[in-house]
Design a protein around this motif. Structure first.
Motif, PDB file in Angstrom:
ATOM      1  N   GLY A  32      45.167  46.731  47.825  1.00  0.00           N
ATOM      2  CA  GLY A  32      45.784  46.297  46.573  1.00  0.00           C
ATOM      3  C   GLY A  32      44.786  46.113  45.455  1.00  0.00           C
ATOM      4  N   SER A  33      43.574  45.695  45.789  1.00  0.00           N
ATOM      5  CA  SER A  33      42.527  45.506  44.780  1.00  0.00           C
ATOM      6  C   SER A  33      41.232  45.129  45.464  1.00  0.00           C
ATOM      7  CB  SER A  33      42.906  44.408  43.781  1.00  0.00           C
ATOM      8  OG  SER A  33      41.804  44.026  42.969  1.00  0.00           O
ATOM      9  N   ALA A  34      40.131  45.672  44.983  1.00  0.00           N
ATOM     10  CA  ALA A  34      38.796  45.251  45.400  1.00  0.00           C
ATOM     11  C   ALA A  34      37.945  45.160  44.144  1.00  0.00           C
ATOM     12  CB  ALA A  34      38.187  46.246  46.386  1.00  0.00           C
ATOM     13  N   VAL A  35      37.325  44.018  43.937  1.00  0.00           N
ATOM     14  CA  VAL A  35      36.533  43.806  42.723  1.00  0.00           C
ATOM     15  C   VAL A  35      35.059  43.735  43.117  1.00  0.00           C
ATOM     16  CG1 VAL A  35      36.075  42.209  40.820  1.00  0.00           C
ATOM     17  CG2 VAL A  35      38.427  42.562  41.605  1.00  0.00           C
ATOM     18  N   TYR A  36      34.279  44.783  42.760  1.00  0.00           N
ATOM     19  CA  TYR A  36      34.608  45.712  41.702  1.00  0.00           C
ATOM     20  C   TYR A  36      34.524  47.151  42.218  1.00  0.00           C
ATOM     21  CZ  TYR A  36      34.459  47.569  36.965  1.00  0.00           C
ATOM     22  OH  TYR A  36      34.747  48.232  35.814  1.00  0.00           O
ATOM     23  N   ARG A  37      33.516  47.392  43.029  1.00  0.00           N
ATOM     24  CA  ARG A  37      33.324  48.723  43.612  1.00  0.00           C
ATOM     25  C   ARG A  37      33.405  48.588  45.122  1.00  0.00           C
ATOM     26  NH1 ARG A  37      28.016  51.416  44.976  1.00  0.00           N
ATOM     27  NH2 ARG A  37      28.359  53.675  45.055  1.00  0.00           N
ATOM     28  N   GLU A  43      35.492  55.803  48.051  1.00  0.00           N
ATOM     29  CA  GLU A  43      35.225  54.608  47.268  1.00  0.00           C
ATOM     30  C   GLU A  43      36.192  54.517  46.102  1.00  0.00           C
ATOM     31  OE1 GLU A  43      31.925  55.989  43.951  1.00  0.00           O
ATOM     32  OE2 GLU A  43      31.256  54.807  45.659  1.00  0.00           O
ATOM     33  N   HIS A  44      36.282  53.326  45.524  1.00  0.00           N
ATOM     34  CA  HIS A  44      37.053  53.101  44.314  1.00  0.00           C
ATOM     35  C   HIS A  44      36.255  52.181  43.416  1.00  0.00           C
ATOM     36  CE1 HIS A  44      40.212  51.271  41.711  1.00  0.00           C
ATOM     37  NE2 HIS A  44      40.696  52.504  41.756  1.00  0.00           N
ATOM     38  N   VAL A  45      36.162  52.537  42.137  1.00  0.00           N
ATOM     39  CA  VAL A  45      35.430  51.744  41.160  1.00  0.00           C
ATOM     40  C   VAL A  45      36.417  51.162  40.163  1.00  0.00           C
ATOM     41  CG1 VAL A  45      33.665  51.777  39.358  1.00  0.00           C
ATOM     42  CG2 VAL A  45      33.356  53.142  41.420  1.00  0.00           C
ATOM     43  N   GLY A  46      36.346  49.864  39.961  1.00  0.00           N
ATOM     44  CA  GLY A  46      37.250  49.168  39.047  1.00  0.00           C
ATOM     45  C   GLY A  46      38.195  48.271  39.828  1.00  0.00           C
ATOM     46  N   GLY A  47      38.228  47.010  39.472  1.00  0.00           N
ATOM     47  CA  GLY A  47      39.076  46.069  40.190  1.00  0.00           C
ATOM     48  C   GLY A  47      40.520  46.118  39.734  1.00  0.00           C
ATOM     49  N   HIS A  48      41.377  45.357  40.443  1.00  0.00           N
ATOM     50  CA  HIS A  48      42.739  45.028  40.016  1.00  0.00           C
ATOM     51  C   HIS A  48      43.794  46.090  40.287  1.00  0.00           C
ATOM     52  CE1 HIS A  48      40.389  42.020  37.952  1.00  0.00           C
ATOM     53  NE2 HIS A  48      39.844  42.937  37.169  1.00  0.00           N
ATOM     54  N   VAL A 105      34.305  47.624  55.016  1.00  0.00           N
ATOM     55  CA  VAL A 105      34.373  47.777  53.560  1.00  0.00           C
ATOM     56  C   VAL A 105      33.168  47.072  52.938  1.00  0.00           C
ATOM     57  CG1 VAL A 105      35.768  47.455  51.490  1.00  0.00           C
ATOM     58  CG2 VAL A 105      36.889  47.653  53.731  1.00  0.00           C
ATOM     59  N   SER A 106      32.467  47.768  52.065  1.00  0.00           N
ATOM     60  CA  SER A 106      31.451  47.096  51.245  1.00  0.00           C
ATOM     61  C   SER A 106      32.010  46.932  49.838  1.00  0.00           C
ATOM     62  CB  SER A 106      30.136  47.890  51.214  1.00  0.00           C
ATOM     63  OG  SER A 106      30.257  49.065  50.433  1.00  0.00           O
ATOM     64  N   VAL A 107      31.758  45.775  49.255  1.00  0.00           N
ATOM     65  CA  VAL A 107      32.253  45.450  47.918  1.00  0.00           C
ATOM     66  C   VAL A 107      31.100  44.876  47.112  1.00  0.00           C
ATOM     67  CG1 VAL A 107      33.903  44.098  46.577  1.00  0.00           C
ATOM     68  CG2 VAL A 107      34.551  44.916  48.840  1.00  0.00           C
ATOM     69  N   GLU A 108      30.964  45.323  45.873  1.00  0.00           N
ATOM     70  CA  GLU A 108      29.986  44.700  44.973  1.00  0.00           C
ATOM     71  C   GLU A 108      30.568  44.570  43.577  1.00  0.00           C
ATOM     72  OE1 GLU A 108      28.600  46.313  42.312  1.00  0.00           O
ATOM     73  OE2 GLU A 108      28.516  48.455  42.787  1.00  0.00           O
ATOM     74  N   ASN A 109      30.095  43.554  42.875  1.00  0.00           N
ATOM     75  CA  ASN A 109      30.559  43.262  41.517  1.00  0.00           C
ATOM     76  C   ASN A 109      29.352  43.032  40.614  1.00  0.00           C
ATOM     77  OD1 ASN A 109      32.367  42.766  39.438  1.00  0.00           O
ATOM     78  ND2 ASN A 109      32.617  40.613  39.951  1.00  0.00           N
ATOM     79  N   LYS A 110      28.381  43.929  40.710  1.00  0.00           N
ATOM     80  CA  LYS A 110      27.139  43.765  39.973  1.00  0.00           C
ATOM     81  C   LYS A 110      27.378  43.884  38.468  1.00  0.00           C
ATOM     82  CE  LYS A 110      24.571  45.754  43.844  1.00  0.00           C
ATOM     83  NZ  LYS A 110      23.748  46.893  44.332  1.00  0.00           N
ATOM     84  N   PRO A 111      26.824  42.964  37.678  1.00  0.00           N
ATOM     85  CA  PRO A 111      26.983  43.070  36.221  1.00  0.00           C
ATOM     86  C   PRO A 111      26.223  44.274  35.692  1.00  0.00           C
ATOM     87  CG  PRO A 111      25.479  41.277  36.797  1.00  0.00           C
ATOM     88  CD  PRO A 111      26.045  41.780  38.080  1.00  0.00           C
TER      89      PRO A 111
END
Length: 651
Positions: free
Chosen positions: A143-148, A160-165, A186-192
């Motif tokens: 449904g959503s992974a924030v961010y990548r 992979e999917h880039v972009g949350g929500h 699953v790996s998830v990162e939200n690096k600024p």
């Protein structure tokens, strides 16, 4: 968007990214795709599974031909601050030292060492296929992974999917093993990053006079993780992949047009069935090369509205006497349009009372929290609201479905918050590409919800970052104008049945907001401007809205944000800033001023409830306290004041 140099995957594994779905894909070579198709389809055939193909992004409603399994629960979890997980092949050997984490949820409020961690983290769980799914197509839907997010199944890289929500999916037919456990990693990162949407101020060029921690370009906390359900979906090999429903009226008759797509360019008979009225309505359809369309006419139709949010049930059934697939969904028959200075729902003007709000709650962060969602909607009804904006990103599909049921009118917004136009052209172009993709995914996901009446392309785009002493660089406004010309054109190409707008910062460029069908503007007189002076704030607002009228002609105007921070329990007589009394009086002054102007068609105080922010000298307790409810949903004085004002306006 990804590391194409990983020697462990090889060309065939890389092309499995094509299974992500309609959007957010990474391109791969045709030769590699052919190699993957040959090997993976042979594996699928050995298990009696269908050959893999693009995964449908339709919400996994169940029917006689469709089943789903929610994989939510306690998963294994590990931070990866040095980004060693892929190199050390955690997706094969398992996480070395995991702890437990609930899915869906944000990780930041759970662990002391992860509150301000935005790097890579790993999730892992095991599941078994239902024995009854043998020979059926199986997809894995996030449904959503924030961010990548990057995903592996049994050590095989899916993509992979880039972009949350927004959702993404993979066809795992044949890859998911029968009669033995499957490991999902699953790996998830939200690096600024500067080139993301939303982004951060450029530390090389932005001269900040206020530094927050963490530093973002927006005023809400950058929660991370798997925020919405992860679901296994089982469908027949031949199945409905996409549906578009549009509705209209012909007198007292409702007109429902349905266009749908079927995988593998299937051709054959189908049927549209609408129930919920006095009698079922059925229309035969012929599907040719994977495309079908039909029209249902509904006599004595019940139009969907906030006063009567009536939903019909639509079934798209493939096949003749023997049903091949049956996709069910709820629809509302309604129209929305801008005519002159009005927004009209079913031909009648509407005035929007409601809020901007956030998906935000203690502990869960931005993770889907169904009890909080229901409580929020009950409070919206109690206070007299008929609408809300999904500020500042797409909300969960469950929120939209519940809004359909409650009858709320929704301004659906992209994640394009605080876009800046003083950065280098390649950075701006990278943001455009990402935002265009997110807009495409948003419209694709939410196009059939009757509650969605307006697309918002961005919130508070600005020539230069907030809290900087930089001068506005030459050409920044023109750059933004061209950026939004492209984005508005793209939005209108995606959906011609709803108006489109962007939400302007107070005093933002008229060239940007003026491209919208509706003028949406935020205004903070009495707080950030003419602070502490409510009478002067109302007078300044009067000048603002008459100025909007002069610049933008007869377009309808919505004031999408206004208000003041109030610390719960703080009172002052006479009212002063940070007190509940000041907040309530300022909101009332705005309301009474706005209601004097018939071209103002909506008033959304900011915000529905207090929410988490970065640490800042402006944010007591790392909270934006402009909510008329506290973060745990206790009403402040402004809530009861608004309830009286809105109930009186409704008669």
């Amino acid at each position: 968007m990804g590391d194409d140099t990983n020697p462990d995957r090889g060309d065939a594994a890389m092309t499995r990214r094509q299974a992500v779905g309609a959007f957010g894909l990474v391109a791969s070579s045709a030769a590699a795709a052919s190699a993957l198709a040959a090997s993976s389809n042979a594996q699928a055939a050995a298990q009696g599974a269908p050959a893999r193909g693009p995964a449908s992004l339709l919400y996994p409603h169940e029917s006689a031909t469709r089943a789903s399994r929610d994989l939510s629960g306690l998963w294994r979890f590990q931070l990866d601050p040095t980004d060693r997980g892929e190199q050390d092949r955690w997706f094969v050997g398992g996480l070395p030292t995991p702890r437990r984490i609930p899915v869906p949820c944000s990780w930041n409020d759970l662990f002391d060492d992860a509150r301000d961690y935005f790097g890579t983290a790993w999730y892992e769980t095991d599941f078994q296929l239902d024995p009854g799914w043998r020979g059926r197509r199986v997809c894995l839907r996030f449904g959503s992974a924030v961010y990548r997010a990057r995903v592996w199944l049994n050590g095989e890289y899916l993509g992979e999917h880039v972009g949350g929500h927004l959702p993404f999916a993979f066809d795992v037919s044949g890859l998911a093993r029968e009669r033995e456990p499957n490991r999902l990693t699953v790996s998830v990162e939200n690096k600024p990053q500067l080139d993301r949407v939303p982004s951060i101020p450029d530390p090389q060029t932005a001269r900040m006079y206020q530094v927050d921690y963490p530093q973002t370009a927006y005023d809400f906390f950058p929660y991370c993780g798997l925020h919405r359900p992860v679901v296994l979906v089982s469908t027949p090999d031949t199945h409905v992949q996409d549906v578009t429903v549009t509705t209209a009226f012909s007198g007292a008759t409702g007109v429902v047009d349905v266009a749908f797509a079927v995988n593998a360019n299937w051709s054959g008979p189908a049927k549209l069935i609408l129930t919920g009225g006095p009698r079922p309505i059925s229309v035969p359809v012929t599907v040719e090369n994977g495309r079908g369309a039909g029209r249902l006419r509904v006599d004595a139709v019940r139009a969907w509205s906030p006063q009567d949010p009536f939903l019909y049930r639509l079934n798209i059934r493939l096949g003749g006497e023997s049903v091949i697939d049956d996709y069910p969904m709820k629809i509302g028959v309604r129209t929305v349009e801008v005519r002159g200075s009005e927004i009209r729902l079913n031909g009648k003007p509407v005035f929007l009372t409601g809020f901007g709000k956030h998906e935000d709650f203690a502990i869960h962060g931005k993770g889907l929290d169904l009890p909080v969602l229901v409580r929020d909607f009950e409070l919206l009804k109690w206070i007299g609201a008929n609408s809300f904006r999904t500020s500042h990103y797409p909300y969960s599909e469950e929120a939209l479905m519940l809004a359909d049921e409650y009858g709320f009118l929704v301004i659906a917004e992209t994640p394009g918050v605080s876009l800046v136009f003083m950065d280098a052209p390649p950075i701006i172009e990278a943001r455009y590409r990402q935002l265009e993709g997110a807009l495409t995914e948003l419209v694709h996901r939410d196009k059939n919800h009757p509650c969605v009446i307006l697309w918002s392309l961005a919130n508070e785009p600005i020539p230069k970052p907030f809290h900087t002493v930089n001068d506005i660089p030459p050409g920044a406004v023109e750059t933004g104008t061209k950026f939004f010309q492209r984005l508005f054109a793209h939005a209108r190409g995606l959906d011609q049945t709803r108006p489109v707008a962007l939400v302007s910062v107070q005093g933002g460029p008229a060239e940007w907001v003026g491209q919208g069908d509706v003028i949406c503007a935020n205004s903070y007189n009495g707080w950030y401007v003419v602070s502490g002076r409510i009478d002067e704030a109302a007078a300044t607002l009067e000048k603002e809205i008459t100025g909007l009228r002069a610049r933008h002609g007869d377009k309808p105007v919505i004031i999408t944000e206004f208000g003041a921070d109030a610390v719960a329990g703080i009172h002052a007589q006479p009212p002063e800033m940070w007190s509940e009394d000041y907040q309530a009086d300022l909101i009332e002054a705005y309301w009474r001023t706005l209601r004097r102007h018939p071209y103002v068609v909506g008033a959304h105080p900011w915000a529905f409830a207090d929410f988490k922010t970065a640490q800042s000298i402006m944010r007591v307790g790392s909270l934006n306290q402009k909510g008329v409810f506290t973060r745990d949903r206790r009403p402040k004085l402004a809530a009861t004041r608004l309830r009286s004002l809105w109930k009186a306006a409704q008669g």
